[in-house]
Design a protein around this motif. Sequence first.
Motif, short mmCIF file in Angstrom:
data_model
loop_
_atom_site.label_atom_id
_atom_site.label_comp_id
_atom_site.label_asym_id
_atom_site.label_seq_id
_atom_site.Cartn_x
_atom_site.Cartn_y
_atom_site.Cartn_z
N THR A 147 51.62 29.90 36.63
CA THR A 147 51.92 29.57 38.02
C THR A 147 52.13 30.83 38.86
OG1 THR A 147 54.32 29.46 37.66
CG2 THR A 147 53.05 27.44 37.27
N LEU A 148 52.26 32.00 38.21
CA LEU A 148 52.48 33.26 38.91
C LEU A 148 51.16 33.93 39.25
CD1 LEU A 148 55.43 34.78 36.84
CD2 LEU A 148 55.56 33.65 39.07
N PRO A 149 51.14 34.83 40.24
CA PRO A 149 49.92 35.61 40.49
C PRO A 149 49.55 36.40 39.23
CG PRO A 149 51.49 35.87 42.28
CD PRO A 149 52.21 35.16 41.19
N SER A 150 48.25 36.59 39.02
CA SER A 150 47.83 37.34 37.84
C SER A 150 46.45 37.93 38.07
CB SER A 150 47.79 36.43 36.60
OG SER A 150 46.86 35.38 36.77
N ALA A 151 46.08 38.86 37.20
CA ALA A 151 44.78 39.53 37.23
C ALA A 151 44.19 39.51 35.83
CB ALA A 151 44.93 40.96 37.74
N THR A 152 42.88 39.31 35.75
CA THR A 152 42.22 39.19 34.45
C THR A 152 40.89 39.90 34.47
OG1 THR A 152 43.20 36.97 34.26
CG2 THR A 152 41.46 37.56 32.69
N PHE A 153 40.63 40.72 33.46
CA PHE A 153 39.30 41.31 33.32
C PHE A 153 38.28 40.22 33.05
CE2 PHE A 153 41.49 45.39 32.19
CZ PHE A 153 40.87 46.18 33.14
N PHE A 166 34.13 47.96 36.13
CA PHE A 166 34.84 46.78 35.64
C PHE A 166 34.62 45.61 36.59
CE2 PHE A 166 37.14 50.57 34.38
CZ PHE A 166 37.44 50.36 33.04
N GLU A 167 34.74 44.41 36.03
CA GLU A 167 34.82 43.22 36.85
C GLU A 167 36.12 42.50 36.50
OE1 GLU A 167 31.28 40.90 36.27
OE2 GLU A 167 30.17 42.05 37.78
N TYR A 168 36.76 41.91 37.52
CA TYR A 168 38.00 41.20 37.27
C TYR A 168 38.18 40.09 38.30
CZ TYR A 168 39.84 44.62 40.73
OH TYR A 168 40.06 45.41 41.83
N SER A 169 39.10 39.17 37.98
CA SER A 169 39.41 38.08 38.90
C SER A 169 40.91 38.02 39.11
CB SER A 169 38.90 36.74 38.34
OG SER A 169 39.54 36.44 37.11
N LEU A 170 41.31 37.41 40.22
CA LEU A 170 42.71 37.29 40.60
C LEU A 170 43.07 35.81 40.71
CD1 LEU A 170 42.68 40.00 43.41
CD2 LEU A 170 43.27 40.32 41.00
N GLN A 171 44.27 35.45 40.26
CA GLN A 171 44.68 34.06 40.26
C GLN A 171 45.97 33.88 41.07
OE1 GLN A 171 44.18 35.67 36.98
NE2 GLN A 171 42.01 35.21 37.35
N ASN A 172 46.13 32.67 41.61
CA ASN A 172 47.32 32.26 42.35
C ASN A 172 47.61 33.18 43.54
OD1 ASN A 172 47.78 30.09 40.58
ND2 ASN A 172 48.94 31.40 39.18
N LEU A 173 46.56 33.48 44.28
CA LEU A 173 46.72 34.35 45.45
C LEU A 173 47.51 33.66 46.55
CD1 LEU A 173 43.20 36.03 45.67
CD2 LEU A 173 45.34 37.05 44.88
N ASP A 174 47.60 32.32 46.51
CA ASP A 174 48.38 31.62 47.52
C ASP A 174 49.87 31.92 47.41
OD1 ASP A 174 48.33 30.27 45.04
OD2 ASP A 174 49.01 28.41 45.98
#
Length: 556
Positions: A147-153, A166-174
Amino acid sequence: MRSGYSRCSETSFHLMKYLIKSDIGYWIIVVLLTATGCSGSEKTVSQSYALSAPSEIIAEQIDDCRVKISWQDNSEGESGFSVWLKENAGDYPVRIGFTAQNAEEYMISTGLESGKSYYFGVRADGRTRNEDSEIAYSPQFTFRDLTLPSATFVGNPVSTASCIAFEYSLQNLDKTSNAICGICWSSDGKPTIQEAHQDGPAIVSEGTTIQQVVSNVLLDYGKSYNFRVYLKSGGETYYSDVLTASLGAEPKPIVLSWTKLATTTLPAEISVYETTDKLNGGNFHAWYAIADLSKGTVGLRVNIPSALTTIDQQAASFNGDCYVMTNGGYFYSTNHVGLAYVNSSPVGYVPDVQGSLRNDAENKVLYHVTRGIFGVDASEKPAVYWAGSANGAHYFFERPLPSVKGEAKYSVVSSVNPTVHSVWNPRYAIGAGPILLKNGKCPFDFTETGKGTEYYLNNYEIIPYDIFGPAVTPDRTAVGRTADGRVILFICDGRIPASGGATLTELAMILKGLGCVDALNLDGGGSTGMMVGSKHVNDQTGGNRKVKSTIGFFKK
């Protein structure tokens, strides 16, 4: 396949994690494992293994309480697989479950703590203990509160001689505010933003894969680094798992045979050389002049007249005070393009640039960039930087803004973007690009991003197709400095039978072969020319083009 800790209770698992931190705890664990039916420990003596260890061990978080461990089965005839866990690379592992024969995944549903990192191991189990394989481990994995913001390769990095991408994505930016992402790295352990780092491009939206490139000017060859994505928001920093990578092999300098020319009209501080040596098997004709500016008798100057003028005419206008001159920076129509300094006064600026000069989708896309600039201060000390302009101010950096065509854009340069700016007060300087060498490293190659031709990983300065490309070999002009502070002006002919020209990477390696540690590409093609005294030394096929700026060695 079975879920959970099929032969070890959750209570036992937490006790093991506590006990494992002490030496006496190790022996208690051995007794505990035997008593609970979870016997079997990682072997500590040298032996040969009857079964092949599994490979490609991957930990994937499914939801807030489950992690799936998957692997490739490389063995034949195993009785099943055992799954292991440890919190630190040097810890003794604890077995947490078993699978049936030929299984290739296992689900953990209890016992993991949010925010903690783990290594998961998998072993192929034989019919007897002597047949067991080695334990193969996953990369370090962090169990997260989803449920927290996070970053993932995303996927694996691309390593070249000039960068790691590198490529990565970001989660829970809201759940973020004014978020900033980027990549940090260190030679060991878990890197943080307190160590080496580079902010990434501006965040557009959740779910978009972000590509970010770390330049070789920030890394050492032959060295392995740990990388993590970071996401900063509201005073908190969230990190991805660690990913390890290193640069590709460093390219070798190109060493040619040079002949010193007789130049009786030049002072002893300046020497001029010529070569007709082969370049990668092709005809090649080049010249360079090298000057020692430390004696106080010779200086470097940049000239930007009010109108386009040939280098012959510009050199002659100084009434014998000009010893050697070449063409300088880029120009469009009758206007100088880029940033320069003439007698300590700035001329022009570094503009945003189009993604393409062709009539394609990138033609109307503008990128913030830094562009190379070479010059000397009042003491004639030479230097090369990446320069950027914003709101009427000019900044100089030891690293580029790593813009990548076709990818998310970076914010405009500032006193702290792409890094804290360097204090430099050039007296004479000329901007062009790309930088060919920075601290002895060529910061580009022609590796493509996968989005098509001319979409390069490290064309940070967004240099156009007629200059930057693996098969582009026009006449070239460049300026560089050696480790002992001397300055080199270089030109080569191109696109004629006597000289095929050079790619930018060949040009960089030629200058490195001459001893340059920093170097900048200047305007080339039909603009290329060199005056030595009153003599125009290179080929003038197609005419003696008028240019907007020049750079040269002058009498002080």
